[in-house]
Design a protein around this motif. Structure first.
Motif, PDB file in Angstrom:
ATOM      1  N   ASP A 119       0.806  -1.218   0.000  1.00  0.00           N
ATOM      2  CA  ASP A 119       0.000   0.000   0.000  1.00  0.00           C
ATOM      3  C   ASP A 119       0.843   1.274   0.000  1.00  0.00           C
ATOM      4  N   HIS A 120       2.153   1.146  -0.121  1.00  0.00           N
ATOM      5  CA  HIS A 120       3.061   2.293   0.041  1.00  0.00           C
ATOM      6  C   HIS A 120       2.715   3.484  -0.853  1.00  0.00           C
TER       7      HIS A 120
ATOM      8  N   ARG B 220      -6.453  -0.542   2.827  1.00  0.00           N
ATOM      9  CA  ARG B 220      -5.935   0.755   3.307  1.00  0.00           C
ATOM     10  C   ARG B 220      -7.066   1.776   3.255  1.00  0.00           C
TER      11      ARG B 220
ATOM     12  N   LYS C 136      -1.008  -3.703  13.999  1.00  0.00           N
ATOM     13  CA  LYS C 136       0.259  -3.933  13.292  1.00  0.00           C
ATOM     14  C   LYS C 136       1.288  -2.981  13.894  1.00  0.00           C
TER      15      LYS C 136
ATOM     16  N   GLY D   2       9.056  -2.944   7.695  1.00  0.00           N
ATOM     17  CA  GLY D   2      10.034  -1.852   7.741  1.00  0.00           C
ATOM     18  C   GLY D   2      10.940  -1.861   6.531  1.00  0.00           C
TER      19      GLY D   2
ATOM     20  N   GLY E 195       6.394  -5.783   3.328  1.00  0.00           N
ATOM     21  CA  GLY E 195       6.370  -5.265   1.978  1.00  0.00           C
ATOM     22  C   GLY E 195       7.756  -5.249   1.378  1.00  0.00           C
ATOM     23  N   ARG E 196       8.527  -4.176   1.726  1.00  0.00           N
ATOM     24  CA  ARG E 196       9.827  -3.996   1.075  1.00  0.00           C
ATOM     25  C   ARG E 196      10.773  -5.170   1.260  1.00  0.00           C
TER      26      ARG E 196
HETATM   27  C1  R5P Z   1       2.911   1.672   6.792  1.00  0.00           C
HETATM   28  O1  R5P Z   1       3.241   2.811   7.002  1.00  0.00           O
HETATM   29  C2  R5P Z   1       2.259   1.327   5.542  1.00  0.00           C
HETATM   30  O2  R5P Z   1       1.192   0.480   5.745  1.00  0.00           O
HETATM   31  C3  R5P Z   1       3.229   0.843   4.539  1.00  0.00           C
HETATM   32  O3  R5P Z   1       2.876   1.303   3.293  1.00  0.00           O
HETATM   33  C4  R5P Z   1       3.530  -0.614   4.512  1.00  0.00           C
HETATM   34  O4  R5P Z   1       2.703  -1.403   5.261  1.00  0.00           O
HETATM   35  C5  R5P Z   1       4.917  -0.802   4.947  1.00  0.00           C
HETATM   36  O5  R5P Z   1       5.379  -2.081   4.668  1.00  0.00           O
HETATM   37  P1  R5P Z   1       6.927  -2.388   4.762  1.00  0.00           P
HETATM   38  O6  R5P Z   1       7.470  -1.467   5.835  1.00  0.00           O
HETATM   39  O7  R5P Z   1       7.028  -3.816   5.182  1.00  0.00           O
HETATM   40  O8  R5P Z   1       7.550  -2.122   3.451  1.00  0.00           O
END
Ligand code: R5P
Length: 293
Positions: free
Chosen positions: A57-58, A107, A203, A227, A253-254
């Protein structure tokens, strides 16, 4: 109004005593209605009690994030390896085939971009539309200690009220401001406030010290946030530690889509979350899948 908690006695989290679940497999959920329990069972596997959620969802605040430039090409093929996907309605409707039967965690907040104050969010999806998209949960950022803390709590309370009306759980995401300390004390505060005010899932980030007290003092399931991208073994170790210390899954995600072997990473994370594989075993497994290409 009680003063800030400065009790002389040390707090007792009883991290060694599992919480009573009263007949449903997730903590804090036994009194919920059938529809909400059914949606939670789509997100968390009833056989393991855990979830591998895939966060993509970034773009809702930072546009085409590295790895998410073409969700149709790079990301949709990965969804089959997750239990749930966390995304925006724009990407769901434009890019995700409706034949996908994974749980959708929608989201539902937005507003400021990375160019502005991020805590200045509003609700960005109406509950009617969430129902129309057949989502398993709705989700938003909660900015405890942030400039617009109260507004984000108000947003969450609104989603919780809607959610109870229609049987849709709310996942609160504890968002940490740039200059705020990320420690167990902060996350205990933030997670507990989210659960007290009605979120059915929280979360939050993993912290190496006392993460188990964050989990123990939160009466609903905690899902570990991924993160920024770190080496694969480190991400697997963090996932393992979070699960061992009581998390009910991960939402990454990342660390998945910015890996040079995203399918291998997704599969390795699954084995940690659902099969209690150790980080070293999972890393070997990751490398073997990666080698297969
Ligand atoms: C959190 O701020 C948002 O939901 C992000 O877009 C997402 O969930 C972050 O995922 P990650 O930190 O694992 O890339």
């Amino acid at each position: 109004m009680p003063e800030a908690d400065q009790g002389k006695q040390e707090k007792q989290y009883h991290t060694d005593i599992p919480v009573e679940k009263h007949g449903f497999f997730l903590k804090g959920a036994s009194s919920l209605d059938w529809g909400m329990k059914n949606r939670l069972s789509r997100i968390f596997r009833p056989d393991t009690g855990k979830t591998v959620m895939f966060a993509i969802d970034h773009g809702y605040f930072q546009g085409p994030t590295t790895g998410l430039e073409r969700i149709d090409l790079n990301i949709v093929p990965l969804m089959q390896y997750s239990d749930a996907i966390m995304l925006t309605r724009g990407i769901l409707r434009t890019t995700v085939p409706p034949t996908l039967t994974k749980a959708v965690v929608m989201r539902s907040s937005g507003g400021p971009s990375i160019l502005k104050e991020l805590s200045d969010e509003e609700i960005a999806v109406d509950i009617d539309d969430a129902i129309r998209m057949n989502v398993a949960a709705i989700t938003l950022q909660v900015f405890i200690g942030g400039e617009y803390e109260t507004r984000s709590i108000r947003n969450m309370a609104k989603l919780v009220d809607w959610g109870y009306r229609y049987g849709i759980p709310v996942m609160a995401v504890t968002a940490v401001g740039k200059n705020m300390v990320r420690d167990a004390k902060y996350f205990r505060l933030a997670c507990r406030i989210c659960a007290e005010l009605g979120a059915q899932i929280v979360k939050t980030y993993y912290v190496p010290e006392d993460f188990d007290t964050v989990v123990a003092s939160c009466p609903v399931p905690i899902v570990m946030a991924g993160g920024k991208k770190i080496p694969e073994l480190d991400a697997l170790t963090m996932s393992y530690n979070a699960i061992r210390e009581g998390a009910a899954g991960v939402d990454m995600g990342r660390n998945i889509f910015q890996s040079d072997a995203p399918v291998a990473m997704m599969k390795a994370v699954n084995r940690i979350v659902h099969e209690n594989m150790t980080p070293e075993e999972a890393y070997d497994y990751f490398n073997s899948i990666k080698a297969e290409g």
